[in-house]
Scaffold this motif. Structure first.
Motif, mmCIF file in Angstrom:
data_model
loop_
_atom_site.group_PDB
_atom_site.id
_atom_site.type_symbol
_atom_site.label_atom_id
_atom_site.label_comp_id
_atom_site.label_asym_id
_atom_site.label_seq_id
_atom_site.Cartn_x
_atom_site.Cartn_y
_atom_site.Cartn_z
ATOM 1 N N UNK A 1 0.842 -1.194 0.000
ATOM 2 C CA UNK A 1 0.000 0.000 0.000
ATOM 3 C C UNK A 1 0.878 1.245 0.000
ATOM 4 N N UNK A 2 1.268 1.709 -1.193
ATOM 5 C CA UNK A 2 2.225 2.811 -1.264
ATOM 6 C C UNK A 2 1.637 4.202 -1.024
ATOM 7 N N UNK A 3 0.719 4.304 -0.041
ATOM 8 C CA UNK A 3 0.330 5.628 0.427
ATOM 9 C C UNK A 3 1.571 6.233 1.080
ATOM 10 N N UNK A 4 1.931 7.448 0.699
ATOM 11 C CA UNK A 4 3.256 7.950 1.034
ATOM 12 C C UNK A 4 3.508 8.037 2.535
ATOM 13 N N UNK A 5 2.479 8.382 3.300
ATOM 14 C CA UNK A 5 2.715 8.520 4.739
ATOM 15 C C UNK A 5 3.000 7.182 5.399
ATOM 16 N N UNK A 6 2.685 6.071 4.735
ATOM 17 C CA UNK A 6 3.023 4.764 5.286
ATOM 18 C C UNK A 6 4.497 4.419 5.080
ATOM 19 N N UNK A 7 5.158 5.095 4.145
ATOM 20 C CA UNK A 7 6.517 4.701 3.764
ATOM 21 C C UNK A 7 7.632 5.540 4.332
ATOM 22 N N UNK A 8 7.308 6.624 5.037
ATOM 23 C CA UNK A 8 8.354 7.510 5.532
ATOM 24 C C UNK A 8 9.354 6.791 6.437
ATOM 25 N N UNK A 9 8.879 5.841 7.236
ATOM 26 C CA UNK A 9 9.780 5.153 8.148
ATOM 27 C C UNK A 9 10.929 4.471 7.433
ATOM 28 N N UNK A 10 10.668 3.938 6.254
ATOM 29 C CA UNK A 10 11.702 3.270 5.469
ATOM 30 C C UNK A 10 12.476 4.249 4.589
ATOM 31 N N UNK A 11 11.775 5.167 3.952
ATOM 32 C CA UNK A 11 12.402 6.027 2.952
ATOM 33 C C UNK A 11 13.419 6.989 3.556
ATOM 34 N N UNK A 12 13.100 7.561 4.714
ATOM 35 C CA UNK A 12 14.008 8.543 5.317
ATOM 36 C C UNK A 12 15.332 7.885 5.702
ATOM 37 N N UNK A 13 15.271 6.686 6.266
ATOM 38 C CA UNK A 13 16.515 6.002 6.637
ATOM 39 C C UNK A 13 17.325 5.661 5.386
ATOM 40 N N UNK A 14 16.655 5.186 4.341
ATOM 41 C CA UNK A 14 17.368 4.912 3.082
ATOM 42 C C UNK A 14 18.018 6.165 2.525
ATOM 43 N N UNK A 15 17.356 7.284 2.671
ATOM 44 C CA UNK A 15 17.920 8.551 2.212
ATOM 45 C C UNK A 15 19.205 8.903 2.964
ATOM 46 N N UNK A 16 19.235 8.652 4.274
ATOM 47 C CA UNK A 16 20.341 9.115 5.110
ATOM 48 C C UNK A 16 21.540 8.167 5.129
ATOM 49 N N UNK A 17 21.304 6.872 4.980
ATOM 50 C CA UNK A 17 22.373 5.893 5.196
ATOM 51 C C UNK A 17 23.645 6.138 4.371
ATOM 52 N N UNK A 18 23.560 6.421 3.061
ATOM 53 C CA UNK A 18 24.804 6.571 2.294
ATOM 54 C C UNK A 18 25.672 7.728 2.753
ATOM 55 N N UNK A 19 25.072 8.707 3.449
ATOM 56 C CA UNK A 19 25.826 9.891 3.835
ATOM 57 C C UNK A 19 26.496 9.741 5.195
ATOM 58 N N UNK A 20 26.303 8.602 5.851
ATOM 59 C CA UNK A 20 26.901 8.420 7.167
ATOM 60 C C UNK A 20 28.373 8.056 7.089
ATOM 61 N N UNK A 21 28.756 7.265 6.086
ATOM 62 C CA UNK A 21 30.139 6.770 6.021
ATOM 63 C C UNK A 21 31.178 7.883 5.918
ATOM 64 N N UNK A 22 30.984 8.903 5.057
ATOM 65 C CA UNK A 22 32.009 9.954 5.007
ATOM 66 C C UNK A 22 32.230 10.630 6.356
#
Length: 559
Positions: free
Chosen positions: A437-458
């Motif tokens: 059910x890709x209602x956007x408010x249901x997906x924030x929990x996953x999407x925000x973390x995916x957005x941030x993860x690549x920027x942690x290593x530097x």
């Protein structure tokens, strides 16, 4: 706001007392270890929330969750609370902090206090959240309540604990302040990360926690005043990601109590909303870490069942199914069981609504993936499109960062393994969300973390960036200030100074059951019942009958 502050104090005392008592029991009796592992007060409170919610579910089989039920819960606090322990945990959590940490903490607290008093912003609160809470406050679990409205049978444990803490028995109103209290508790965990980063500890966990502070207000500020089920799942997903990274910074097995807390939260999330299912991967990984310790493995399994079984039993009473609405899981042969056709249609309706809320369900479900995904994507706002693209690029950006770090002599790539595990889990969660059910408010929990993860290593591996916390915290302060000013409701400030805004009251009209009558929203009310009047269902169901003379006897479909 005065009521909000007092409520936060009440929730803090109750949740901390239960959390402390339960964790102390685990350490001293079950794990047979001395009480030497300390957790900050926020993690203890979150543990208490899980325990209190489970107790509330059990109580609701016997009585309404009103003054008597809350009184029983509070009475146990007198036995469990140890104020010396509370003080020790506070010292452990705060330590010697940078001045900007205290400024950030004050701004977060002020923003939550102000926004907690607004009218609930979740669109489903008027549709069924508030009315479900009213049923829980008024009666013990009602057999076949889902026949009156299928959404009443969604069986979120979050609505149960909201009813317990609504304080409606005071006669003032049914308060919707628990979400703000839990939001503030999660912020305390994230603020610990900011405190650590400001002290120069640029760990993966601290950086992620700090970056999640503005994300929480961006995503969920409108949800702080609502008992909607999206907010707690988002927060728990983020807490699990940060907690897993924190575990990765310690030697294996050195924090068994903290692992149990994360395990309980991952199980608890599913009882709030079935879309949290992918978070069970955290629970599975934590069980695997105990594979050679049969005693602890059994303890964790028993704890999981203690949370899940009462919740599933409650679902059977509401709908006749242990999980509703999940197609393919058989129900029990009870006279109040929701018909299999309606259960399946409810699940398909959720999927179709998430893909395209404006089309007929059957038409949406007939569309191939390549068609509906394009329509769905281009219907999103520019901000959401950007978030989707960056979240989708996360595995590739992560791989690029991995390759660059691998070229360094002392890359420390083994330290990124916890980060890789979080990435895989949240990719799984994002895909699960997209295809269910890709209602956007249901997906924030996953999407925000995916957005941030690549920027942690530097930040974590390039030493020159270790002191980058100062400008980032200043940017977060600026954003929170802007967010608070833009969301401030000046016209209702003095009205909200003492009590939060009450639920809306919209026009209703009578609608018949087979052998009785309830209320339904009038045409101008957009299918929303809110809290008053009661009982009210969004749509008439003339083929449904009462099982007895009282509402508490339940409902069933008539022959």
């Amino acid at each position: 706001m005065v009521a909000s502050a007092l409520f936060f104090l009440l929730f803090g005392v109750v949740s901390y007392a239960y959390g402390w008592g339960f964790l102390d029991l685990l350490q001293r009796v079950l794990l047979k270890k001395p009480a030497d592992e300390k957790l900050s007060f926020a993690w203890v409170m979150l543990t208490g929330l899980v325990l209190v919610t489970t107790i509330a579910i059990l109580l609701n089989f016997m009585l309404p969750l009103s003054g008597a039920a809350l009184g029983m819960v509070i009475a146990a606090v007198i036995i469990m609370a140890r104020w010396k322990s509370l003080k020790e945990h506070w010292r452990f959590a705060s330590g010697r902090a940078h001045i900007l940490f205290w400024v950030l903490t004050a701004l977060v607290a002020a923003a939550v206090l102000e926004q907690s008093t607004h009218l609930p912003g979740n669109p489903d609160t008027g549709l069924y959240h508030a009315q479900t809470i009213r049923w829980i406050e008024s009666y013990r679990v009602v057999p076949g309540l889902g026949n009156l409205n299928a959404r009443f049978a969604y069986n979120s444990s979050w609505l149960v604990v909201n009813a317990l803490f609504s304080l409606e028995f005071l006669g003032l109103r049914s308060f919707h302040l628990l979400p703000a209290a839990v939001f503030l508790t999660a912020m305390a965990v994230f603020l610990e990360g900011a405190a650590g980063w400001l002290r120069g500890k640029a760990t993966l966990a601290n950086i992620l926690k700090t970056l999640l502070i503005p994300c929480a207000f961006y995503v969920a500020s409108a949800e702080i005043s609502s008992p909607g089920t999206d907010l707690p799942v988002i927060l728990i997903a983020w807490l699990l990601a940060a907690g897993w990274l924190e575990l990765g910074e310690e030697p294996p097995g050195s924090r068994p109590l903290f692992e149990l807390v994360l395990f309980l939260l991952s199980i608890f999330a599913v009882t709030i909303k079935l879309s949290a299912g992918p978070l069970l991967i955290f629970a599975a990984l934590l069980l695997l870490r105990r594979i050679n310790n049969r005693r602890q493995l059994v303890i964790m399994t028993v704890l999981a069942l203690a949370i899940l079984l009462p919740w599933m039993a409650r679902s059977v009473v509401l709908s006749g199914y242990p999980l509703f609405p999940v197609a393919g899981i058989p129900g029990f042969n009870l006279d109040w069981r929701i018909s299999p056709g309606l259960a399946q249609r409810e699940q398909l309706g959720i999927i179709a609504w998430g893909r395209d809320s404006g089309m007929d369900m059957e038409e949406v479900l007939k569309l191939p993936f390549s068609v509906w995904i394009q329509t769905w994507f281009f219907d999103q706002t520019a901000n959401r499109k950007l978030l989707l693209l960056l979240a989708g690029a996360s595995p590739f950006l992560f791989g690029l960062g991995w390759a660059l770090l691998a070229r360094r002599r002392e890359s420390g790539l083994e330290r990124t393994l916890p980060l890789l595990a979080v990435l895989v889990i949240f990719i799984s969660g994002g895909l699960f969300w997209l295809f269910t059910s890709p209602d956007f408010r249901f997906g924030y929990g996953y999407l925000i973390v995916l957005l941030l993860l690549p920027w942690l290593m530097p930040f974590a591996f390039l030493r020159k960036l270790h002191k980058s916390s100062l400008p980032i915290v200043l940017l977060i302060l600026a954003y929170l200030g802007y967010s608070m000013v833009s969301s401030f409701e000046r016209s209702s400030f003095f009205e909200r100074l003492l009590l939060p805004v009450d639920y809306r009251v919209l026009p209703t009209q009578p609608c018949d059951l087979k052998n009785g009558a309830i209320l339904c929203p009038a045409e101008e009310s957009w299918s929303q019942c809110w809290y008053e009047p009661f009982p009210c269902a969004p749509f008439p169901r003339p083929n449904v009958e009462m099982r007895g003379p009282d509402w508490s006897d339940g409902f069933r479909e008539a022959d």
